[in-house]
Design an enzyme around this catalytic site. Structure first.
Site, PDB file in Angstrom:
ATOM      1  N   LYS A  22       0.846  -1.206   0.000  1.00 42.01           N
ATOM      2  CA  LYS A  22       0.000   0.000   0.000  1.00 42.01           C
ATOM      3  C   LYS A  22       0.882   1.258   0.000  1.00 42.01           C
ATOM      4  O   LYS A  22       2.094   1.161   0.233  1.00 42.01           O
ATOM      5  CB  LYS A  22      -0.904  -0.014   1.238  1.00 42.01           C
ATOM      6  CG  LYS A  22      -0.144   0.082   2.555  1.00 42.01           C
ATOM      7  CD  LYS A  22      -1.058  -0.163   3.748  1.00 42.01           C
ATOM      8  CE  LYS A  22      -0.243  -0.096   5.029  1.00 42.01           C
ATOM      9  NZ  LYS A  22      -0.995  -0.597   6.188  1.00 42.01           N
ATOM     10  N   ARG A  77     -10.732  -0.131  14.685  1.00 44.51           N
ATOM     11  CA  ARG A  77     -10.712   0.681  13.472  1.00 44.51           C
ATOM     12  C   ARG A  77     -11.686  -0.029  12.552  1.00 44.51           C
ATOM     13  O   ARG A  77     -12.836  -0.212  12.939  1.00 44.51           O
ATOM     14  CB  ARG A  77      -9.272   0.764  12.936  1.00 44.51           C
ATOM     15  CG  ARG A  77      -9.039   1.910  11.993  1.00 44.51           C
ATOM     16  CD  ARG A  77      -7.567   2.042  11.601  1.00 44.51           C
ATOM     17  NE  ARG A  77      -7.061   0.845  10.948  1.00 44.51           N
ATOM     18  CZ  ARG A  77      -5.791   0.696  10.560  1.00 44.51           C
ATOM     19  NH1 ARG A  77      -4.903   1.648  10.770  1.00 44.51           N
ATOM     20  NH2 ARG A  77      -5.392  -0.418   9.967  1.00 44.51           N
ATOM     21  N   TYR A 108      15.167  31.272   8.031  1.00 45.99           N
ATOM     22  CA  TYR A 108      13.903  31.944   8.321  1.00 45.99           C
ATOM     23  C   TYR A 108      13.646  32.096   9.818  1.00 45.99           C
ATOM     24  O   TYR A 108      14.078  31.263  10.619  1.00 45.99           O
ATOM     25  CB  TYR A 108      12.737  31.122   7.772  1.00 45.99           C
ATOM     26  CG  TYR A 108      12.521  31.244   6.288  1.00 45.99           C
ATOM     27  CD1 TYR A 108      12.388  32.485   5.681  1.00 45.99           C
ATOM     28  CD2 TYR A 108      12.410  30.101   5.514  1.00 45.99           C
ATOM     29  CE1 TYR A 108      12.152  32.574   4.316  1.00 45.99           C
ATOM     30  CE2 TYR A 108      12.168  30.178   4.152  1.00 45.99           C
ATOM     31  CZ  TYR A 108      12.046  31.413   3.554  1.00 45.99           C
ATOM     32  OH  TYR A 108      11.809  31.504   2.213  1.00 45.99           O
ATOM     33  N   MET A 133      11.095  25.252   2.072  1.00 47.70           N
ATOM     34  CA  MET A 133      10.270  24.519   1.109  1.00 47.70           C
ATOM     35  C   MET A 133      11.128  23.623   0.226  1.00 47.70           C
ATOM     36  O   MET A 133      10.795  22.474  -0.018  1.00 47.70           O
ATOM     37  CB  MET A 133       9.466  25.497   0.252  1.00 47.70           C
ATOM     38  CG  MET A 133       8.436  24.818  -0.608  1.00 47.70           C
ATOM     39  SD  MET A 133       7.443  26.012  -1.518  1.00 47.70           S
ATOM     40  CE  MET A 133       6.353  26.602  -0.241  1.00 47.70           C
TER      41      MET A 133
END
Ligand code: PLP
Length: 366
Positions: free
Chosen positions: A36, A135, A260, A308
């Protein structure tokens, strides 16, 4: 998009197979390869291909689309979908004989019956029962209704499974779940509903126990070199390296701001290097001021915030660095399991979050 190949993943397929074989050697059960989440970020098609070659005859995925992708890539082995499939896709599954769906609640089953009518018995099903994870899973109080519906619609139930909540940390609770599993199986069997295939163990349980082995164990983490247990297992080999380059080297004076937020001032005169990788590539922001990378075999601390698409590291200890020198961002001395510990997360998260836009280079002889 992409990272102009400044950064890329190297995935060692030999190690993937070694890990798979190690798991196989532990148990007499068959090993369902859980692929998965794009094989935990490593590439579902490539990973499934080598695991198939290594003998995997059953794959576990979360979603319909993943199963279809596997089939389009030539996988003829069985594929179990763990999660919900929208009704509109169910009719397509009638004609695909190696996809098995999970029925995990009465509401879900009734919805499927309403939609499919008598064709519901053309779907191949594994029941998932709740034993204590709370779940997805048919709950104990719903078993009688489940039994009635299975008989009424002559459902093709090929297997039954459940999932452990804390196999790595709590043997008592794991045993409790397994006892529940057995009671539930017995209840079905007393009602003449028999299962060809049963399975409950994940990576952690497979490493620790033989008493919870059934026909299959379902293994993800360990195949991908992620440590499921607190105690490090040397037989599980890390398979991933994330490489990048240096894009700039600068000298910084004591007291100068770095990055930053004006939160990080240089504690000394130092040399910093910039590396073009950041949270847009999936490199976690939480690694700000905590993460490390490896350059020329030397560990270098991240200074300040992960940006980023860049990070800044302290390279004061390294001579003669230049632009385009190689950086090991994950791997080598700073493997994924170690990084996970540094930011108090699970290694799965770091791996799964690595951006799909990072190029994947597969290495190995398999
Ligand atoms: C993800 C998953 C697994 C595999 O778990 P690992 O801890 O990665 O081995 C097994 N079964 C189910 C139902 C899962 O969702």
């Amino acid at each position: 998009m992409g990272n102009s190949k400044n950064s890329y993943l190297e995935i060692d397929l030999d190690k993937v197979v070694e890990n798979y074989n190690y798991i196989k050697g532990l148990t007499n059960s068959k090993v369902m390869a859980v692929v998965k989440a794009n094989a935990y970020g490593l590439g579902i098609v490539e990973i499934a291909k080598v695991l198939k070659k290594a003998g995997a005859d059953f794959f576990g995925v979360a979603f319909y689309e993943e199963a279809i992708k596997l089939i389009k890539s030539g996988i003829k082995e069985k594929i179990l979908i763990f999660n919900y499939i929208k009704k509109e896709y169910l009719n397509k599954l009638i004609n695909i004989n190696n996809i098995i769906i999970t029925i995990y609640s009465i509401e879900q089953l009734n919805g499927y019956i309403d939609y499919m009518g008598d064709n519901i018995n053309k779907l191949k099903i594994h029941l998932k029962v709740n034993t204590g994870l709370d779940r997805l899973g048919i709950r104990e109080e719903d078993l009688n209704i489940a039994i009635k519906l299975i008989k009424k619609y002559n459902l093709k139930i090929e297997g039954i499974y459940s999932h452990f909540a804390n196999a790595s940390g709590n043997e008592g609770y794991t045993r409790f779940q397994d006892n529940n599993f057995n009671k539930i199986i017995k209840k079905f069997e007393e009602n003449n509903i028999l299962f060809r295939v049963k399975h409950i163990s994940n990576s952690a349980a497979t490493l620790l126990y033989r008493k919870f082995d059934y026909d299959y164990v379902r293994v993800g983490m360990a195949i991908y070199g992620l440590q499921p247990l607190e105690e490090y297992n040397n037989n599980i080999k890390e398979v991933l390296t994330l490489k990048s380059i240096i894009s700039g080297v600068f000298n910084v004076k004591k007291g100068e701001n770095i990055g930053y937020g004006l939160k990080t001032a240089a504690l000394k005169n130092m040399k910093i290097a910039i590396i073009p990788i950041g949270y847009s590539d999936g490199y976690l922001f939480q690694l700000s001021s905590k993460g490390l990378v490896e350059i020329n075999g030397i560990e270098c601390n991240i200074v300040g915030e992960v940006c980023m698409d860049q990070i800044i590291v302290d390279v004061s200890k390294i001579e003669n660095l230049k632009i385009e020198d190689e950086v090991i961002v994950i791997g080598g001395k700073i493997g994924i399991n170690r990084l996970a510990k540094i930011v108090d997360t699970i290694p799965d998260e770091i791996l799964c979050k690595l951006s799909n836009s990072l190029e994947k280079n597969y290495i190995g002889d398999v």
